[in-house]
Design a protein around this motif. Structure first.
Motif, PDB file in Angstrom:
ATOM      1  N   MET A   1       0.821  -1.200   0.000  1.00 30.24           N
ATOM      2  CA  MET A   1       0.000   0.000   0.000  1.00 30.24           C
ATOM      3  C   MET A   1       0.862   1.259   0.000  1.00 30.24           C
ATOM      4  N   LYS A   2       1.950   1.237   0.773  1.00 31.09           N
ATOM      5  CA  LYS A   2       2.837   2.392   0.813  1.00 31.09           C
ATOM      6  C   LYS A   2       3.470   2.643  -0.552  1.00 31.09           C
ATOM      7  N   GLU A   3       3.764   1.576  -1.271  1.00 31.68           N
ATOM      8  CA  GLU A   3       4.358   1.695  -2.606  1.00 31.68           C
ATOM      9  C   GLU A   3       3.379   2.372  -3.563  1.00 31.68           C
ATOM     10  N   ILE A   4       2.114   2.016  -3.471  1.00 30.37           N
ATOM     11  CA  ILE A   4       1.092   2.635  -4.330  1.00 30.37           C
ATOM     12  C   ILE A   4       0.983   4.119  -4.020  1.00 30.37           C
ATOM     13  N   LYS A   5       0.978   4.462  -2.737  1.00 32.04           N
ATOM     14  CA  LYS A   5       0.877   5.868  -2.327  1.00 32.04           C
ATOM     15  C   LYS A   5       2.103   6.648  -2.828  1.00 32.04           C
ATOM     16  N   ARG A   6       3.280   6.060  -2.730  1.00 32.19           N
ATOM     17  CA  ARG A   6       4.509   6.717  -3.186  1.00 32.19           C
ATOM     18  C   ARG A   6       4.446   6.968  -4.698  1.00 32.19           C
ATOM     19  N   ARG A   7       4.005   5.968  -5.443  1.00 33.36           N
ATOM     20  CA  ARG A   7       3.888   6.122  -6.902  1.00 33.36           C
ATOM     21  C   ARG A   7       2.863   7.191  -7.258  1.00 33.36           C
ATOM     22  N   GLU A   8       1.774   7.222  -6.503  1.00 35.34           N
ATOM     23  CA  GLU A   8       0.733   8.222  -6.745  1.00 35.34           C
ATOM     24  C   GLU A   8       1.292   9.634  -6.546  1.00 35.34           C
ATOM     25  N   ILE A   9       2.061   9.831  -5.489  1.00 33.93           N
ATOM     26  CA  ILE A   9       2.644  11.148  -5.220  1.00 33.93           C
ATOM     27  C   ILE A   9       3.673  11.502  -6.289  1.00 33.93           C
ATOM     28  N   GLU A  10       4.469  10.538  -6.718  1.00 33.97           N
ATOM     29  CA  GLU A  10       5.446  10.800  -7.776  1.00 33.97           C
ATOM     30  C   GLU A  10       4.754  11.206  -9.074  1.00 33.97           C
ATOM     31  N   LEU A  11       3.683  10.515  -9.418  1.00 38.39           N
ATOM     32  CA  LEU A  11       2.937  10.838 -10.627  1.00 38.39           C
ATOM     33  C   LEU A  11       2.308  12.222 -10.513  1.00 38.39           C
ATOM     34  N   LEU A  12       1.735  12.506  -9.366  1.00 36.84           N
ATOM     35  CA  LEU A  12       1.134  13.811  -9.124  1.00 36.84           C
ATOM     36  C   LEU A  12       2.187  14.917  -9.226  1.00 36.84           C
ATOM     37  N   ALA A  13       3.360  14.679  -8.664  1.00 41.96           N
ATOM     38  CA  ALA A  13       4.445  15.663  -8.729  1.00 41.96           C
ATOM     39  C   ALA A  13       4.866  15.902 -10.180  1.00 41.96           C
ATOM     40  N   LYS A  14       4.931  14.843 -10.974  1.00 43.42           N
ATOM     41  CA  LYS A  14       5.305  14.970 -12.384  1.00 43.42           C
ATOM     42  C   LYS A  14       4.282  15.812 -13.144  1.00 43.42           C
ATOM     43  N   CYS A  16       2.168  17.964 -11.869  1.00 44.88           N
ATOM     44  CA  CYS A  16       2.232  19.342 -11.363  1.00 44.88           C
ATOM     45  C   CYS A  16       3.394  20.098 -11.995  1.00 44.88           C
ATOM     46  N   TYR A  17       4.532  19.448 -12.108  1.00 41.69           N
ATOM     47  CA  TYR A  17       5.699  20.086 -12.718  1.00 41.69           C
ATOM     48  C   TYR A  17       5.420  20.448 -14.173  1.00 41.69           C
ATOM     49  N   GLN A  18       4.801  19.537 -14.908  1.00 39.85           N
ATOM     50  CA  GLN A  18       4.497  19.778 -16.321  1.00 39.85           C
ATOM     51  C   GLN A  18       3.515  20.931 -16.506  1.00 39.85           C
ATOM     52  N   ASN A  19       2.619  21.114 -15.535  1.00 40.92           N
ATOM     53  CA  ASN A  19       1.593  22.151 -15.644  1.00 40.92           C
ATOM     54  C   ASN A  19       1.879  23.371 -14.782  1.00 40.92           C
ATOM     55  N   ASN A  20       3.085  23.432 -14.227  1.00 39.03           N
ATOM     56  CA  ASN A  20       3.510  24.568 -13.418  1.00 39.03           C
ATOM     57  C   ASN A  20       2.553  24.830 -12.248  1.00 39.03           C
ATOM     58  N   LEU A  21       2.177  23.747 -11.560  1.00 39.93           N
ATOM     59  CA  LEU A  21       1.306  23.824 -10.390  1.00 39.93           C
ATOM     60  C   LEU A  21       2.084  23.433  -9.143  1.00 39.93           C
ATOM     61  N   PRO A  22       1.794  24.062  -8.025  1.00 37.65           N
ATOM     62  CA  PRO A  22       2.426  23.604  -6.781  1.00 37.65           C
ATOM     63  C   PRO A  22       1.844  22.256  -6.354  1.00 37.65           C
ATOM     64  N   LEU A  23       2.694  21.376  -5.877  1.00 37.06           N
ATOM     65  CA  LEU A  23       2.259  20.053  -5.451  1.00 37.06           C
ATOM     66  C   LEU A  23       1.249  20.162  -4.309  1.00 37.06           C
ATOM     67  N   LYS A  24       1.441  21.110  -3.421  1.00 35.80           N
ATOM     68  CA  LYS A  24       0.523  21.281  -2.296  1.00 35.80           C
ATOM     69  C   LYS A  24      -0.890  21.587  -2.791  1.00 35.80           C
TER      70      LYS A  24
END
Length: 66
Positions: A1-14, A16-24
């Motif tokens: 479960m922790k691995e899924i959450k980590r991947r989800e955050i990494e994908l979200l960060a990617k 956000c970076y592409q769309n110039n959005l803050p991760l928060k």
């Protein structure tokens, strides 16, 4: 479960970076969407609320980029 959450955050960060959005901001939007989805609202109502949230933040981003 922790691995899924980590991947989800990494994908979200990617995304956000592409769309110039803050991760928060993205995390806050997801939390709000999750909260809204559990309230006693019809599916159509939730879709409208989600779309309103997205449109609001897109409009703010566009006005900040000009």
């Amino acid at each position: 479960m922790k691995e899924i959450k980590r991947r989800e955050i990494e994908l979200l960060a990617k995304i956000c970076y592409q769309n110039n959005l803050p991760l928060k901001l993205a995390k806050d939007l997801l939390k709000e969407a999750e909260k809204l989805s559990y309230e006693n609202v019809s599916q159509g109502g939730r879709i409208k609320e989600y779309q309103d949230l997205i449109n609001f933040h897109i409009k703010n981003i566009d006005s900040n980029n000009q």
